[in-house]
Enzyme design. Sequence first.
Site, PDB file in Angstrom:
ATOM      1  N   LYS A   1       0.874  -1.189   0.000  1.00  0.00           N
ATOM      2  CA  LYS A   1       0.000   0.000   0.000  1.00  0.00           C
ATOM      3  C   LYS A   1       0.905   1.231   0.000  1.00  0.00           C
ATOM      4  CE  LYS A   1      -4.055   0.593   2.116  1.00  0.00           C
ATOM      5  NZ  LYS A   1      -5.077   0.600   1.080  1.00  0.00           N
TER       6      LYS A   1
HETATM    7  N1  PMP Z   1      -7.139  -2.895  -3.531  1.00  0.00           N
HETATM    8  C1  PMP Z   1      -6.656  -1.666  -3.289  1.00  0.00           C
HETATM    9  C2  PMP Z   1      -5.885  -0.962  -4.345  1.00  0.00           C
HETATM   10  C3  PMP Z   1      -6.906  -1.048  -2.050  1.00  0.00           C
HETATM   11  O1  PMP Z   1      -6.441   0.174  -1.805  1.00  0.00           O
HETATM   12  C4  PMP Z   1      -7.672  -1.735  -1.074  1.00  0.00           C
HETATM   13  C5  PMP Z   1      -7.968  -1.069   0.246  1.00  0.00           C
HETATM   14  N2  PMP Z   1      -6.963  -1.289   1.199  1.00  0.00           N
HETATM   15  C6  PMP Z   1      -8.120  -3.024  -1.355  1.00  0.00           C
HETATM   16  C7  PMP Z   1      -7.837  -3.572  -2.603  1.00  0.00           C
HETATM   17  C8  PMP Z   1      -8.862  -3.832  -0.345  1.00  0.00           C
HETATM   18  O2  PMP Z   1      -8.001  -4.226   0.696  1.00  0.00           O
HETATM   19  P1  PMP Z   1      -8.514  -4.442   2.191  1.00  0.00           P
HETATM   20  O3  PMP Z   1      -9.653  -5.395   2.111  1.00  0.00           O
HETATM   21  O4  PMP Z   1      -7.349  -5.028   2.891  1.00  0.00           O
HETATM   22  O5  PMP Z   1      -8.916  -3.126   2.723  1.00  0.00           O
END
Ligand code: PMP
Length: 314
Positions: free
Chosen positions: A157
């Site tokens: 991230k």
């Molecule tokens: N893809 C991206 C690009 C994201 O930013 C997120 C949000 N964190 C997700 C998928 C979903 O991830 P999560 O379920 O861990 O929040």
Amino acid sequence: MSVPRYAYFQGRIVPYSEAKVGVMNHTLNYGTGVFGGIRGYWNPEQEQLYLFRLTDHVERVLRSSRLILAEVGLDVDELRHLTVELAQREGLRQDCYIRPLVYNTDEIIGVRLHDLHPDLAMFVVPFDKYVENDADAHVTVSSWRRLEDNSLPARGKITGAYISSAFIKTDAVRSGFDEALVLTQDGHLSEGSAENVFIVRDDVLITPPVTDNILEGITRRTVMTLAQEELGLRVLERSIDRSEIYICDEIFLTGTAAQVTAVTRVDHRPIGDGAMGPVTSQLRKLYAAIVRGRVPKYRHWNEPVYVSVPTPAV
Ligand code: PMP
């Protein structure tokens, strides 16, 4: 959105107004940071705030940090405790969102990852829906492509990477859609702008594999577990072709912010019969109960913020 009362900054909890960086800040200029996003759910019966899957989120923040050589010297437990402590101080009695941010403190010119001085900042804000229309979303297939892992690590991230999500989201919203689906360079479905994606075909739940440039979502993993264990569904991780998007029975998006968002139309084509399907509907209900700490079987995913302090012995 209101401003938080506190932030964790330079190693301690300070009033939010004191948590500031200079305009030369390396991460502000070059996007060399990583972040997390954790939801807190208020449970009014228990007067408790539950952070959902805190350990998993903290582990991902630390892994993302390692990816960009920005380790801050905290281990999983330390970062978990810090998160809970900050949430306690903020004192919210409503749903909220916690943002840990690892950023480089350096005020220098020069694009690089090495020889920098990373630090952790964190804040908590009240938070409700992310996708307004989350029961009936109309999405488009974006003309932008998902980041290629060999250009910009997709499973981290990384703050700078989100300019791609911003292009995807803005173009979708300005064209009248709620969200967008994004394809890989070779044309397979990857994810949404900030969500993972699932389709249902003939009672099989299918989601792109981690090798299709997705962020390895924690909600994605949660939903895969629930689909198998609670709904008895077969779950497949495999590449998804564009045309499958149009002919599948159901589509939904998952994410900490988006939760389980039902997609009922893609590019003006109804999905299934054009209303939320049964798998999506059941997963939404289950997820909503679990995150608020109402399902004993999954209580290990709920990190309580408030402790009842025992009265001291006299
Ligand atoms: N893809 C991206 C690009 C994201 O930013 C997120 C949000 N964190 C997700 C998928 C979903 O991830 P999560 O379920 O861990 O929040």
